[in-house]
Design a protein around this motif. Structure first.
Motif, PDB file in Angstrom:
ATOM      1  N   UNK A 128       0.846  -1.202   0.000  1.00 46.76           N
ATOM      2  CA  UNK A 128       0.000   0.000   0.000  1.00 46.76           C
ATOM      3  C   UNK A 128       0.878   1.248   0.000  1.00 46.76           C
ATOM      4  N   UNK A 129       0.662   2.118  -0.947  1.00 47.73           N
ATOM      5  CA  UNK A 129       1.516   3.290  -1.100  1.00 47.73           C
ATOM      6  C   UNK A 129       2.871   2.962  -1.675  1.00 47.73           C
ATOM      7  N   UNK A 130       3.025   1.767  -2.243  1.00 46.55           N
ATOM      8  CA  UNK A 130       4.325   1.316  -2.717  1.00 46.55           C
ATOM      9  C   UNK A 130       4.902   2.192  -3.803  1.00 46.55           C
ATOM     10  N   UNK A 131       4.071   2.602  -4.762  1.00 50.77           N
ATOM     11  CA  UNK A 131       4.576   3.433  -5.848  1.00 50.77           C
ATOM     12  C   UNK A 131       5.012   4.800  -5.331  1.00 50.77           C
ATOM     13  N   UNK A 132       4.325   5.314  -4.326  1.00 45.71           N
ATOM     14  CA  UNK A 132       4.746   6.579  -3.711  1.00 45.71           C
ATOM     15  C   UNK A 132       6.084   6.402  -3.002  1.00 45.71           C
ATOM     16  N   UNK A 133       6.273   5.230  -2.361  1.00 46.11           N
ATOM     17  CA  UNK A 133       7.567   4.955  -1.736  1.00 46.11           C
ATOM     18  C   UNK A 133       8.666   4.908  -2.790  1.00 46.11           C
ATOM     19  N   UNK A 134       8.338   4.350  -3.955  1.00 46.08           N
ATOM     20  CA  UNK A 134       9.299   4.297  -5.057  1.00 46.08           C
ATOM     21  C   UNK A 134       9.763   5.714  -5.403  1.00 46.08           C
ATOM     22  N   UNK A 135       8.800   6.626  -5.528  1.00 45.72           N
ATOM     23  CA  UNK A 135       9.138   8.009  -5.875  1.00 45.72           C
ATOM     24  C   UNK A 135      10.005   8.649  -4.795  1.00 45.72           C
ATOM     25  N   UNK A 136       9.660   8.414  -3.537  1.00 41.74           N
ATOM     26  CA  UNK A 136      10.423   8.995  -2.440  1.00 41.74           C
ATOM     27  C   UNK A 136      11.867   8.504  -2.431  1.00 41.74           C
ATOM     28  N   UNK A 137      12.027   7.193  -2.472  1.00 45.98           N
ATOM     29  CA  UNK A 137      13.367   6.614  -2.363  1.00 45.98           C
ATOM     30  C   UNK A 137      14.199   6.930  -3.597  1.00 45.98           C
ATOM     31  N   UNK A 138      13.606   6.759  -4.783  1.00 44.25           N
ATOM     32  CA  UNK A 138      14.358   6.992  -6.016  1.00 44.25           C
ATOM     33  C   UNK A 138      14.805   8.450  -6.122  1.00 44.25           C
TER      34      UNK A 138
END
Length: 289
Positions: free
Chosen positions: A86-96
């Motif tokens: 849940x919220x994984x794609x947003x985490x992708x944006x944050x970390x990347x």
């Protein structure tokens, strides 16, 4: 008054920011009857500082990464590993974005390099447009708190020259940025979780994850090599910058071959334009004190 208006006009007509800042500083020196030779002396003094070698080297490495397909590989790895949450794609944006900004030293470069990949993916997944735009731009700035971001190096240099707060080293600044950076990252993660309600999740694929890791096999060790070398004391800051620049040059030019030797001078020129602007602002700010 006329001088201020003139500076505003040349800024509006597209003059680089460092030119406007430099011109205003020189005018201020002249009006205060300070010999302009002070500026040349200050530039010569800061040019002898070994730590400043890290600025052009890290900037060059960041531009090489942004001009290659490294952003796409980085996004693919994080998306395959975290996209099912849940919220994984947003985490992708944050970390990347945070990692990429840490190495490029400029959030604007990150937004250009990763925004075109992440923003359509976020909106297609069901995230609101305003949230997607804010997430990409905010997480790009977040990376400025993590090593080896250039603003941390510049702050340490200025603090050393002005004698602010005792003996402040670049290593101290790198360590000082960890806690506030992680705190802001956790806050954005919590907000992303709240904003991801109703967003469709992607299923985890072991084959896709392994394929993405293999594709980015040369970029994945980079943060480990650089940060591990700095925090373990094995590398000095300038040495870590040299290792980073050499590693990225070999990977992107000779292994992946995504940047040709004919294109390499152009990338170097663009990187050094940014470095020149940084050094002009740094020199003027130190000379004015």
């Amino acid at each position: 008054m006329l001088i201020a208006l003139g500076l505003i006009l040349i800024a509006l007509f597209g003059a680089p920011l460092f030119v406007v800042i430099g011109a205003s500083a020189l005018i201020g020196f002249h009006q205060s009857e300070i010999d302009l030779a002070v500026v040349a002396i200050e530039f010569y003094r800061i040019a002898e500082m070994p730590v400043l070698l890290a600025i052009p080297l890290f900037t060059f490495a960041g531009y090489l990464l942004s001009e290659s397909n490294a952003p796409h590989r980085l996004v693919r790895v994080t998306q395959t590993l975290l996209g099912w949450m849940p919220g994984g794609l947003a985490f992708v944006a944050l970390i990347a974005c945070a990692l990429f900004t840490a190495f490029t030293g400029a959030s604007g470069v990150t937004i250009v390099a990763l925004g075109a990949l992440l923003y359509p993916a976020l909106t297609e997944a069901g995230y609101r447009q305003n949230f997607s735009l804010g997430l990409v731009t905010t997480s790009g700035s977040l990376g400025l708190l993590f090593a080896p971001a250039l603003p941390l190096i510049l702050y340490a240099v200025v603090a050393q020259q002005l004698g602010i707060g005792g003996s402040i080293t670049v290593d101290d600044m790198f360590l000082a940025g960890i806690l506030p950076g992680l705190l802001m990252l956790l806050i954005l993660v919590a907000w992303s979780l709240w904003s991801s309600r109703g967003v469709k999740l992607t299923s985890f694929s072991k084959a896709e994850a392994l394929s993405a890791i293999r594709e980015a096999a040369w970029e994945i060790p980079l943060p480990i090599i650089v940060l591990g070398g700095i925090y373990s004391g094995y590398f000095a800051i300038s040495e870590a910058a040299a290792v980073t620049a050499f590693y990225v040059l070999v990977v992107e030019v000779f292994i992946h071959r995504e940047i040709s030797l004919r294109r390499l001078p152009q990338v170097m020129r663009e990187a050094m334009l940014l470095v020149g602007g940084i050094l002009v602002i740094l020199g003027m700010s130190l000379a004015s004190t």
